[in-house]
Scaffold this motif. Structure first.
Motif, short mmCIF file in Angstrom:
data_model
loop_
_atom_site.label_atom_id
_atom_site.label_comp_id
_atom_site.label_asym_id
_atom_site.label_seq_id
_atom_site.Cartn_x
_atom_site.Cartn_y
_atom_site.Cartn_z
N LEU A 467 0.83 -1.20 0.00
CA LEU A 467 0.00 0.00 0.00
C LEU A 467 0.87 1.26 0.00
CD1 LEU A 467 -2.76 1.33 0.13
CD2 LEU A 467 -2.70 1.08 2.62
N ARG A 468 1.89 1.27 0.84
CA ARG A 468 2.77 2.45 0.90
C ARG A 468 3.56 2.60 -0.41
NH1 ARG A 468 6.65 1.93 4.45
NH2 ARG A 468 6.21 -0.17 5.22
N GLY A 469 3.88 1.47 -1.01
CA GLY A 469 4.58 1.53 -2.30
C GLY A 469 3.71 2.14 -3.39
N ARG A 470 2.42 1.80 -3.42
CA ARG A 470 1.53 2.39 -4.41
C ARG A 470 1.38 3.89 -4.19
NH1 ARG A 470 -4.19 -0.28 -6.07
NH2 ARG A 470 -2.67 -1.78 -6.90
N GLU A 471 1.26 4.29 -2.93
CA GLU A 471 1.09 5.72 -2.62
C GLU A 471 2.32 6.52 -3.03
OE1 GLU A 471 0.32 5.52 1.53
OE2 GLU A 471 -1.82 5.11 1.30
N THR A 472 3.51 6.01 -2.71
CA THR A 472 4.73 6.75 -3.07
C THR A 472 4.94 6.77 -4.58
OG1 THR A 472 6.01 4.71 -2.70
CG2 THR A 472 5.89 6.29 -0.89
N ASN A 473 4.55 5.71 -5.27
CA ASN A 473 4.69 5.69 -6.72
C ASN A 473 3.82 6.77 -7.36
OD1 ASN A 473 5.54 4.65 -9.28
ND2 ASN A 473 3.56 3.61 -9.45
N GLU A 474 2.63 6.98 -6.83
CA GLU A 474 1.76 8.05 -7.34
C GLU A 474 2.40 9.41 -7.13
OE1 GLU A 474 -1.86 7.36 -5.28
OE2 GLU A 474 -2.48 5.68 -6.54
N ASN A 477 5.23 9.84 -9.66
CA ASN A 477 4.72 10.11 -11.01
C ASN A 477 4.22 11.55 -11.14
OD1 ASN A 477 5.21 7.51 -11.90
ND2 ASN A 477 3.18 6.76 -11.33
N ILE A 478 3.71 12.11 -10.06
CA ILE A 478 3.19 13.49 -10.11
C ILE A 478 4.31 14.51 -10.01
CG2 ILE A 478 1.77 15.17 -8.88
CD1 ILE A 478 -0.04 12.84 -8.03
N LEU A 479 5.23 14.31 -9.06
CA LEU A 479 6.26 15.32 -8.76
C LEU A 479 7.58 15.08 -9.48
CD1 LEU A 479 5.59 15.62 -4.92
CD2 LEU A 479 4.73 17.09 -6.75
N GLY A 480 7.77 13.90 -10.03
CA GLY A 480 9.03 13.60 -10.70
C GLY A 480 10.03 12.93 -9.77
N ASP A 481 11.05 12.30 -10.35
CA ASP A 481 12.04 11.56 -9.56
C ASP A 481 12.77 12.45 -8.56
OD1 ASP A 481 11.42 9.18 -10.75
OD2 ASP A 481 12.98 9.33 -12.29
N ASP A 482 13.12 13.66 -8.98
CA ASP A 482 13.90 14.53 -8.11
C ASP A 482 13.02 15.48 -7.31
OD1 ASP A 482 13.02 15.95 -10.24
OD2 ASP A 482 14.97 16.84 -10.75
N GLY A 483 11.71 15.29 -7.39
CA GLY A 483 10.80 16.17 -6.65
C GLY A 483 10.29 15.55 -5.36
N VAL A 484 10.76 14.35 -5.04
CA VAL A 484 10.33 13.68 -3.82
C VAL A 484 11.56 13.28 -3.01
CG1 VAL A 484 8.20 12.79 -4.85
CG2 VAL A 484 10.30 11.41 -4.96
N PRO A 485 11.42 13.05 -1.72
CA PRO A 485 12.57 12.61 -0.90
C PRO A 485 13.11 11.26 -1.37
CG PRO A 485 10.75 13.36 0.49
CD PRO A 485 10.22 13.28 -0.90
N LEU A 486 14.36 11.03 -1.06
CA LEU A 486 15.02 9.78 -1.42
C LEU A 486 14.28 8.58 -0.84
CD1 LEU A 486 17.46 8.28 -2.66
CD2 LEU A 486 18.69 8.70 -0.51
N SER A 487 13.73 8.74 0.36
CA SER A 487 13.05 7.63 1.03
C SER A 487 11.84 7.13 0.23
CB SER A 487 12.59 8.05 2.43
OG SER A 487 11.68 9.15 2.36
#
Length: 584
Positions: A467-474, A477-487
């Motif tokens: 579930l957490r993996g699906r949420e972070t993947n969304e 996809n919205i913010l881009g690879d470098d737009g989210v924390p490394l975690s």
């Protein structure tokens, strides 16, 4: 005998004016020139009987004569049914002439000339009742029990039983006496009505035992118990048939009954071609030797489609009374529901959602309730585990058949088009799918005692990772690879590791096609341990290559024999990769 005259025809709904008493679900035969068309009474209004005809009504006219049989739609049961292919009326399709079915042609489902090696189980002086075993004959590898007919509900005294030897199914194998002294001759044949479940079982608290299917996405995340119910909804092309083949081949069941209740003709042909070729890992022979197929295609009359699911369930109930574990698969119950809708519309009943009958949920629930785990008169147990598939138009899981089946079935394995398109098979959605059996304390205790003390905790943690993996993947996809924390990248790749190693399975690999529970526990615990680890990364660009190497190694473990040298070598390589990145 009651007779009648045809007064109206609406496709395969025929209105008959009767001259005597009839009953609901009674069978009648409509005379059309030199053939007789079988029909079933589905509604009675005064002297008018509404009948659904199991054949094409082309050429039928008002005034045709009708003869009522005095009995309901029944199946003929006895030795010789294994490996057979029947239609919804239990006609043996291999006995039919030509490539196309002929109207009015009905065949005997049993071979009355075959010789069977009978062994008595009862003796003179025994007191028996309906369902008690009188003897047995070997049918393939199954000991086919010869029972006192279930209609004989009182206690009977056994007068005599024939000695061990070779007999036909029509031969008298026992004589019993009722309390008035009247004697009854018993042979190996029984007839059961298909729409009235046979009830002759003792009421006891049932144990919950996991039905192993060999499919990790089912056994690990959303298990089904022996005698339980489940269904697989999903759009066309998502792998329902392959998943059913895997369950039938590796499921922990003594025999399989496959009801092709209205799929496209080409899919039914595939069943005929593929099933006889499937090897049976349980017996080392062919899977068809412990399988019965009930076949109806979409181009057959809707009434025959509607009857096929009941025929399959009744045959399953018969084998359950022999103390066997029966796995019943139906593909697809959507066609059955469509047949109900067509007949309901022709009778001008008040329509429900999408024009399905108003009582569709009750009809489906009553049918699913016929599965279950039972105690027989002699203390033995038998079970029917029922798994149906639903093919909603456009993959819409909010349509009436899916919603009605949700209320009846305890397991929901939703096939997802997105997973199928990305070749993630079985394409069971791990988030939307569920098993209500995991809510029972008895099931949790059973799983923790037979698999591992912390098994249910591991499963809960795995679902949380997904579930957490699906949420972070969304978010990625919205913010881009470098737009989210490394975690976020680490969390997503951990869910990908769990998805790839536990949920995805290669049915065409001889090792990965089925996974026993001890191996499922070992691999799940190993994956969860990795998901709990902390790793050192300088940037998100290092995350995917690292987890890709882990996935590659663990896939090789899935393809290797459990605890073999190859398995241990790959596991050792995996530990080296983990040691390089793990935070100490």
């Amino acid at each position: 005998m009651t007779k009648g005259i045809v007064r109206g025809i609406i496709a395969n709904l025929v209105l008959v004016e009767v001259d005597g008493p009839i009953s609901q679900n009674e069978i009648c035969y409509i005379q059309l020139k030199d053939i007789k068309l079988m029909a079933e009474v589905i509604k009675i209004l005064g002297k008018i009987a509404y009948t659904q005809v199991f054949e094409s009504t082309r050429g039928l006219m008002p005034g045709n004569e009708v003869e009522f049989s005095g009995h309901m739609l029944e199946v003929k049961l006895g030795p010789g049914m294994l490996s057979k292919i029947y239609d919804g009326l239990q006609d043996d399709l291999n006995k039919m002439d030509g490539l196309f079915l002929k109207r009015g042609e009905y065949t005997d489902p049993l071979d009355e000339n075959s010789i069977w090696n009978f062994t008595p189980l009862a003796k003179a002086g025994d007191v028996v009742t309906g369902g008690d075993w009188l003897g047995e004959v070997p049918e393939s590898w199954i000991a086919h029990k010869i029972m006192l007919p279930f209609g004989m509900t009182e206690n009977y005294s056994v007068v005599s039983v024939v000695p061990a030897g070779e007999y036909k199914i029509t031969d008298t194998i026992a004589v019993v006496k009722d309390k008035e002294g009247k004697q009854h001759e018993i042979n190996m044949i029984q007839t059961w009505p298909v729409k009235i479940p046979i009830r002759a079982y003792k009421e006891k608290p049932r144990p919950f035992k996991l039905l192993e299917t060999g499919q990790r996405t089912i056994d690990t995340l959303n298990p089904i118990v022996e005698g339980g119910t489940g269904f697989i909804p999903g759009p066309f092309g998502c792998g329902k048939t392959v998943l059913q083949h895997g369950i039938s081949k590796y499921g922990d069941a003594d025999m399989i009954i496959f009801a092709a209740c209205g799929e496209r003709a080409n899919e039914v042909v595939e069943i005929f071609v593929e099933f006889p070729k499937l090897d049976d890992p349980r017996t080392g022979r062919k899977l068809m030797e412990r399988t019965i197929i009930i076949c109806n295609t979409s181009n057959m009359p809707v009434a025959a489609r509607e009857a096929s699911v009941y025929t399959a369930m009744t045959i399953a109930e018969y084998y359950r009374t022999m103390g066997l574990k029966v796995l019943l698969l139906a593909d697809s119950t959507s066609r059955w529901a469509q047949a109900l809708r067509e007949m309901s519309n022709r009778m001008e009943e008040l329509p429900g959602p999408d024009a399905f009958p108003m009582d569709l949920p009750a009809i489906i629930s009553n049918f699913y309730a016929r599965a279950g785990y039972v105690y027989l008169n002699n203390g033995s147990t038998g079970s029917i585990t029922f798994i149906g598939t639903v093919s909603p138009a456009g993959g819409n899981l909010k349509e009436p058949v899916v919603e009605a089946t949700r209320k009846a079935a305890r397991c929901f394995w939703s096939l997802e088009q997105r997973r199928a398109n990305s070749k993630r098979y079985p394409a069971v959605d791990p988030i939307d799918s569920y098993s209500k059996y995991l809510e029972y304390d008895e099931v949790k205790e059973y799983l923790n005692s037979t698999i591992a003390p912390n098994w249910t905790d591991l499963v809960s943690y795995a679902k949380d990772v997904l579930l957490r993996g699906r949420e972070t993947n969304e978010q990625i996809n919205i913010l881009g690879d470098d737009g989210v924390p490394l975690s976020y990248h680490v969390t997503f790749m951990k869910s990908e590791l769990l998805d790839r190693i536990i949920l995805q399975q290669n049915f065409f690999d001889k090792v990965d096609a089925a996974t026993p529970l001890n191996r499922q526990h070992y691999m799940l615990e190993k994956v969860i341990n990795i998901c709990m680890m902390d790793f050192q990364f300088e940037s998100f660009e290092e995350v995917k290559p690292f987890f890709t190497s882990l996935i590659y190694d663990m896939v090789q473990m899935n393809y290797a024999e459990f605890n073999s040298e190859e398995f241990k070598q790959v596991e050792a390589d995996l530990e080296k990769i983990l040691a390089e990145r793990r935070v100490k």
